[in-house]
Design an enzyme around this catalytic site. Sequence first.
Site, PDB file in Angstrom:
ATOM      1  NE  ARG A 187      -9.463  11.101   8.773  1.00  0.00           N
ATOM      2  CZ  ARG A 187      -8.681  10.266   7.986  1.00  0.00           C
ATOM      3  NH1 ARG A 187      -9.148   9.060   7.724  1.00  0.00           N
ATOM      4  NH2 ARG A 187      -7.250  10.497   7.751  1.00  0.00           N
ATOM      5  CG  ASP A 209     -11.647   4.079   5.793  1.00  0.00           C
ATOM      6  OD1 ASP A 209     -11.149   5.085   6.722  1.00  0.00           O
ATOM      7  OD2 ASP A 209     -11.411   3.899   4.931  1.00  0.00           O
ATOM      8  CG  HIS A 239      -1.687   1.315   1.251  1.00  0.00           C
ATOM      9  ND1 HIS A 239      -2.826   1.433   0.590  1.00  0.00           N
ATOM     10  CD2 HIS A 239      -1.608   2.320   1.761  1.00  0.00           C
ATOM     11  CE1 HIS A 239      -3.213   2.534   0.857  1.00  0.00           C
ATOM     12  NE2 HIS A 239      -2.795   3.180   1.426  1.00  0.00           N
ATOM     13  CB  SER A 275      -7.950   5.577   7.456  1.00  0.00           C
ATOM     14  OG  SER A 275      -8.498   5.590   6.153  1.00  0.00           O
ATOM     15  CE  LYS A 332      -8.993   2.354   3.481  1.00  0.00           C
ATOM     16  NZ  LYS A 332      -9.139   3.713   3.164  1.00  0.00           N
TER      17      LYS A 332
HETATM   18  N1  URA Z   1      -5.717   6.818   2.673  1.00  0.00           N
HETATM   19  C1  URA Z   1      -6.630   6.325   3.341  1.00  0.00           C
HETATM   20  O1  URA Z   1      -7.084   5.072   3.151  1.00  0.00           O
HETATM   21  N2  URA Z   1      -7.154   6.755   4.497  1.00  0.00           N
HETATM   22  C2  URA Z   1      -6.222   7.894   4.959  1.00  0.00           C
HETATM   23  O2  URA Z   1      -6.650   8.346   5.809  1.00  0.00           O
HETATM   24  C3  URA Z   1      -5.494   8.591   4.107  1.00  0.00           C
HETATM   25  C4  URA Z   1      -5.127   7.980   3.002  1.00  0.00           C
END
Ligand code: URA
Length: 431
Positions: free
Chosen positions: A172, A165, A86, A187, A191
Amino acid sequence: MSEAFAAVEIIAAKRDRHELTDPQIDWVVDAYTRGVVADEQMSALAMAILLNGMNAREISRWTDAMIRSGERMNWSAVKRITVDKHSTGGVGDKITLPLAPLVAACGGAVPQLSGRGLGHTGGTLDKLESIPGWRASLSNEEMLHVLQECGAVICAAGAGLAPADKKLYALRDVTATVEAIPLIASSIMSKKIAEGTSALVLDVKTGSGAFMSDPAKARELARVMVELGTNAGVKTRALVTAMDVPLGLTAGNALEVRETLEVLAGGGPADVVELTLILAREMLDTAGIKPLMDPADALKNGSAMDVWRSMISLQGGDPDAKLPVAKESMQITADSHGELIAMDAMKVGVAAWRLGAGRSRQGEAVQAGAGIEMHAKPGELVKKGQLIYTLYTDEPARFERAIESLEGSFRISSTGEKVDRLPLIIDRIEG
Ligand code: URA
């Protein structure tokens, strides 16, 4: 049903710098997902978290509550070891595109659930959608089929994955509460843990084009995420990498797919190849996979390209189709001789976005052919009049604002000034 807590008390507790208890965290995340806690209440809580922070226990519990808000994927039917990467996002960051098929060619299984771009950073799905026919939305059965057939799948995360999320991230985004380490870490990791990968390598970007421009903060974010992954049983490592200068020579959807094809054909820009190989080796090592071949060989001998072609076809795309090209282009040249000593990733990213490569609101369409091609990078000598950028868009009215953003985006020096850029790999954090 009577509720276990009142949202106001939880907001006040964080406002007054108290630790939230496990039951408070479980309830507030669940109640927000159910719509019992209102957006304005969650906004206030997110701002209190941004201002007053959370300790390791609170972050871990918050992450866990977000995972429990939805489904957890299961890849036990896949024979190979699963491993994912990621990136926190940057300008010209197309690394996922060559990396997923490369790691699959070396023996891993890469279930990559990706997102779309928002603001100046590009989104992996937007890039792949420039390939005619390619589909981002797959059912869980289709995902499993693609992964089993070719060893890699890149697709959109379904609505069932960490729905807390999805709601919170959108909130956010419009309440200036994105930049909080506990909220970013929970966050991303909710995932990735729900995605069910057994190993994960995080590429945490820092520099002007990253949303953690301060390297110390990027390191802290990396450390928190590695701890969250490790504690959840996912073998997790992080690299903190440079995003002060755009990656590669292109920023824009189809332009970046074109560059990916160059890398998969054994060529491509040195920094893209280097970071792809470093991350591939890190992923194989973190997952404990004995590679079928060295990643550099898999790029040279066409194995990674073979996986790419079958991955694209299995998702409805035509790997031989001509990629879209923007209708209009404009060139920007050097105004003096000397060494190119800096190129600002943020300015280039904003310009590509203004040309139509990105979106400013969720759901907006992007232009497949829009973006910027860079013809020189810091460290290279340039002559007056030499081409530095080509700008692409379907709508010429967009050039003016893109050029505004590129104002001062590169510096040429003839006085022997040192090149001003971060090393590609800044730090490495293991669990
Ligand atoms: N990417 C995400 O999935 N969440 C965040 O809070 C920031 C970047």
